[in-house]
Design a protein around this motif. Structure first.
Motif: not given
Length: 146
Positions: A46-73
């Motif tokens: 449901c909207a308003g619920t916390q979604i947990n994102f688990t990064n299983s990438s390899s070889g990275g040193s920095s990450y940019l998340w674009i959530f599709g609603d205008g927010s980033t991390s």
């Protein structure tokens, strides 16, 4: 990282008194590219619920998340709460993860997350008329809860 070394020879027109062959070498370094990969939980929340994102990438040193609603991390394993939208369906968001390694090489992965819209709790016509369908009683009780 892989290193390739090649030798090239070239010749040009010159008089008989000069060496007409020059040899050059070039070293080509091919940098390894990171691999972007992630999972999220829960889906169809449901909207308003916390979604947990688990990064299983390899070889990275920095990450940019674009959530599709205008927010980033830029955190490695972020959480995100999608905005509350009222309705009776789902809203789909395209989540993008861009992984960059120390050499500046990048990889990107996209996934779609579905968020349930919340029902509209407002009462459109709060001046409704009630009709007593039972005999002998003039009392009505209406309870509205959240």
């Amino acid at each position: 990282m892989r290193i390739f070394e090649s030798f090239f020879s070239s010749s040009s027109c010159a008089s008989e008194d000069f060496d007409t062959t020059a040899i050059s070498s070039i070293k080509i370094i091919v940098l390894d590219k990171p691999t972007a990969k992630f999972a999220f939980s829960p889906n169809n929340a449901c909207a308003g619920t916390q979604i947990n994102f688990t990064n299983s990438s390899s070889g990275g040193s920095s990450y940019l998340w674009i959530f599709g609603d205008g927010s980033t991390s830029t955190t490695q394993d972020p959480t995100h709460i999608y905005p509350i939208i009222t309705g009776s369906g789902n809203t789909n968001y395209n989540v993008k993860l861009i992984v960059t390694n120390a050499s500046g090489c990048k990889d990107t992965v996209n996934k779609t997350i579905s968020v349930k819209q919340l029902p509209d709790p407002s009462i459109a016509d709060y001046n409704s008329q009630f009709t007593n369908c039972t005999s002998g009683s003039n009392n009505f009780s209406l309870t509205i809860t959240n």
